[in-house]
Design an enzyme around this catalytic site. Structure first.
Site, mmCIF file in Angstrom:
data_model
loop_
_atom_site.group_PDB
_atom_site.id
_atom_site.type_symbol
_atom_site.label_atom_id
_atom_site.label_comp_id
_atom_site.label_asym_id
_atom_site.label_seq_id
_atom_site.Cartn_x
_atom_site.Cartn_y
_atom_site.Cartn_z
ATOM 1 C CG HIS A 1 4.650 -11.404 -22.211
ATOM 2 N ND1 HIS A 1 5.608 -10.876 -23.058
ATOM 3 C CD2 HIS A 1 3.886 -10.358 -21.812
ATOM 4 C CE1 HIS A 1 5.420 -9.567 -23.164
ATOM 5 N NE2 HIS A 1 4.388 -9.230 -22.426
ATOM 6 C CB CYS B 1 -0.880 -0.041 1.253
ATOM 7 S SG CYS B 1 -1.861 1.449 1.448
ATOM 8 C CD GLU C 1 4.036 -1.658 -16.263
ATOM 9 O OE1 GLU C 1 3.369 -2.546 -15.701
ATOM 10 O OE2 GLU C 1 4.126 -1.561 -17.486
ATOM 11 C CD GLU D 1 8.013 -3.339 -19.046
ATOM 12 O OE1 GLU D 1 6.940 -3.899 -19.354
ATOM 13 O OE2 GLU D 1 8.420 -3.259 -17.880
HETATM 14 C C1 GAL Z 1 4.396 -4.754 -17.832
HETATM 15 C C2 GAL Z 1 5.366 -5.037 -16.713
HETATM 16 C C3 GAL Z 1 6.336 -6.143 -17.051
HETATM 17 C C4 GAL Z 1 5.596 -7.292 -17.658
HETATM 18 C C5 GAL Z 1 4.860 -6.813 -18.877
HETATM 19 C C6 GAL Z 1 4.131 -7.927 -19.604
HETATM 20 O O1 GAL Z 1 3.203 -4.238 -17.344
HETATM 21 O O2 GAL Z 1 6.115 -3.891 -16.369
HETATM 22 O O3 GAL Z 1 6.992 -6.564 -15.880
HETATM 23 O O4 GAL Z 1 4.718 -7.822 -16.729
HETATM 24 O O5 GAL Z 1 3.925 -5.854 -18.505
HETATM 25 O O6 GAL Z 1 3.440 -7.438 -20.716
#
Ligand code: GAL
Length: 638
Positions: A367, A109, A144, A316
């Site tokens: 993924h 939290c 994030e 990312e």
């Molecule tokens: C993002 C996150 C990553 C991974 C990715 C998968 O939200 O920062 O760690 O989880 O998504 O798409």
């Protein structure tokens, strides 16, 4: 500046004897940055106070020796299980009061003071060890904020901190009661410690209470973040970065961005299309393997504004199918390259792919990465390699200030979520529709915060849906072509109806005397093309009526260059509104085919084909998922 590529890598996921080969292969692919460490706390500090840096030192040696610049993450979004034993009340609670416990990530939290200190402490420890290490070229703080709906927490720590926050903001309980209108339904308080969090009530909370909770929750993220920033600043000169998300709007990113050097964001175009965008099924089908043509660009422009001096990265980038959306199609061949170039065209200094190799275990085993779990190349890798080769031959892609600005305001998102008055009135959607309308006319856009007080250089400024217009912005509107509305300036920051009623724009005689929301499928057409939907305001005005609906009610009114839009236009109406504004403002338009978007840099015009078919534009045939660019006459601007 030369643009560059990066990748997210997890040395702790792979046997030591793979690291050298991985690093060499990254460099051979044209990658020059690598992000590590952001989830590795259980390996860095396996037990309280017992640190193991050997593996991390070793990984830094290997990656750097191969020629990679390292971004080191602070691991604070994944506190190890021992931390949860140390602080059994570390967890956020959902609105029903359920604990959001250990076993995934972000299980903390933002209001837990003990954990906030512990997070700053691990930054101090990491900073002491690596802060002056020249191989660490940047730091990513946490990961994030807000992912998995974690900004709002209904924990005891949040309640206590909220009461303190309220006492600081209002000073006296009478001031709070008056500001909130608590005489309504006998909601008056006599002490701050009587005020709970706005959940588990019989019916809706007072919108002022809810809005205060939203502001407080955003402030808690800022406070949490700044604890880490101060710990690291003392130890390093390397830039500090955070990786924001797509359409996560529960905290004010401009405020988080103010204390760090570079904004970055995580771009998952296909996941977003299926998971977090509205739109008709035909739209979703058409862009299924490409993503929405405006969603990425919108965030690029937004985060360029959030980054100090316009510095921003994609931390990312989706490289193939993700695992987390309801359906997870693969990108059309070419899209990984397109997304990367689109980011560069909007000014990204670096685009980093998530992730190097698909993990064969745990939550994200479905993924994609640039490599398959068996180490064979996945399709994304080849496209990243193409971009790397293209970058080597490209002249610099510098950002040029746009002619057109769109104001983006996080509190407006909170306000309209608090009191939508129509189930699908959504601020982000309105802002994205406005942005899309501009881009359909080939306009490059700068997004600006609502705290801006100087609009020098912008010929046209759009500020849709801003709940409360700050005085400085209202003043800055003077003398330029402006479009505000719908719903601009129609509540006070405390969430009540102002006197005089909105929109109160400079020099425009118009009052919103009534509002209506319409269910899906119901529209009011506008003679000669287009319609309004979702939201309609009754305007009392002596101003010029630029558009009216089929009943003769004003839809868009103006006085000189100040315009007020009293409804939510459909795409066809937007396609009439933007040219009218552009003509007044002297902004050049280049209408583009439906699937195509363009973006101007200092030296080049880029075109991106988001469609599944070939498009002809500017004398060139651009394949599906294709990118084209042409040199521009150098643009001279003050
Ligand atoms: C993002 C996150 C990553 C991974 C990715 C998968 O939200 O920062 O760690 O989880 O998504 O798409």
């Amino acid at each position: 500046m030369k643009r560059s590529l990066g990748v997210c890598y997890y040395p702790e996921h792979w046997p030591r004897d793979m690291w050298e080969k991985d690093a060499t292969r990254m460099v051979a692919s044209g990658i020059t940055w690598v992000r590590i460490g952001e989830f590795a706390w259980s390996r860095i500090e396996p037990a309280p106070g017992t640190f193991d840096f050997d593996w991390l030192d070793d990984a830094i040696d290997v990656l750097s020796a191969a020629g990679l610049q390292i971004i080191l993450g602070t691991p604070t979004c994944t506190p190890p299980v021992w931390m949860t034993e140390r602080f059994p009340d570390i967890f956020a609670r959902d609105a029903q009061g359920h604990v959001r416990g250990f076993g995934s990530r972000r299980h903390y939290c933002f209001s837990h003071a003990g954990y906030r200190e512990a997070a700053a402490e691990i930054c101090t420890v990491l900073g002491a060890r690596y802060g002056r290490d020249p191989r660490i070229h940047a730091w990513q703080i946490d990961n994030e904020y807000g992912c998995h709906d974690t900004v709002l927490s209904w924990s005891e720590a949040a309640r206590d901190a909220f009461q303190t926050w309220l006492a600081t903001r209002y000073e006296t309980i009478d001031a709070l009661n008056t500001a909130w209108g608590n005489v309504f339904w006998s909601m008056e308080y006599s002490r701050f410690d009587q005020i709970g969090l706005p959940s588990l009530m019989v019916t809706e909370a007072n919108p002022s209470h809810e809005m205060a909770f939203r502001r407080f929750s955003s402030d808690q993220v800022v406070r949490w973040h700044e604890a880490q920033v101060s710990a690291l600043r003392a130890q390093t000169e390397a830039p500090l970065v955070h990786n924001y998300m797509g359409r996560v709007l529960d905290f004010d990113h401009f405020q988080v961005g103010a204390s760090i050097d570079i904004a970055s964001w995580d771009s998952y175009p296909i996941g977003f299309l299926s998971d977090r965008l509205e739109g008709p099924p035909e739209h979703k089908a058409r862009y299924l393997q490409q993503g929405d043509p405006d969603m990425q660009a919108f965030h690029h422009d937004l985060y360029r504004a959030v980054g100090r001096n316009g510095r921003w990265w994609v931390m990312e980038q989706q490289p193939g199918p993700v695992n987390w959306a309801p359906y997870n199609p693969a990108p059309l061949p070419g899209m990984v390259r397109l997304w990367t170039w689109e980011a560069f065209a909007h000014g990204a200094e670096m685009v980093s792919y998530f992730r190097w190799r698909q993990a064969p275990f745990a939550q994200e085993q479905m993924h994609a990465g640039l490599l398959r779990p068996d180490d064979a190349p996945a399709p994304g890798l080849g496209e990243a390699e193409v971009v790397a080769r293209e970058l080597a031959d490209m002249p610099d892609v510098s950002v040029v200030r746009a002619d057109v600005a769109l104001i983006f305001d996080y509190p407006s998102e909170w306000a309209w979520n608090t009191l939508p008055q129509g189930a699908d009135f959504n601020y982000f959607r309105l802002a994205l529709d406005t942005y899309r309308a501009l881009r359909r006319q080939g306009v490059s856009v700068d997004i600006l915060p609502s705290t801006v007080s100087d609009l020098e250089g912008y010929s046209l400024v759009l500020a849709p849906g801003m709940a409360s217009l700050p005085e400085a912005l209202r003043e800055a509107f003077r003398g330029r072509t402006v479009l505000a509305g719908p719903r601009t300036n129609c509540i006070t920051p405390e969430f009540s109806i102002p006197d005089p009623m909105g929109p109160a724009l400079p020099g425009l005689d118009a009052t919103v005397s009534r509002v209506e929301s319409l269910p899906p499928g119901i529209v009011r057409s506008v003679p000669d093309g287009g319609a309004v939907l979702r939201w309609i305001e009754t305007l009392e005005t002596e101003a010029t009526v630029d558009f009216e609906d089929e009943t003769g009610a004003p839809v868009l009114v103006s006085s000189g260059n100040v315009h007020y839009l009293g409804a939510w236009p459909d795409e066809m109406l937007w396609a009439r509104i933007i040219p009218m504004l552009a003509e007044k403002a002297g902004v050049a338009l280049t209408p583009v085919p439906e699937d195509l978007r363009i973006r101007d840099t200092q030296t080049h015009r880029f075109a991106f084909n988001y469609g599944p078919d070939t498009v002809e534009f500017n004398g060139e045939v651009i394949a599906a998922a294709g990118v084209a660019w042409w040199p521009l006459q150098p643009i001279e601007r003050a």
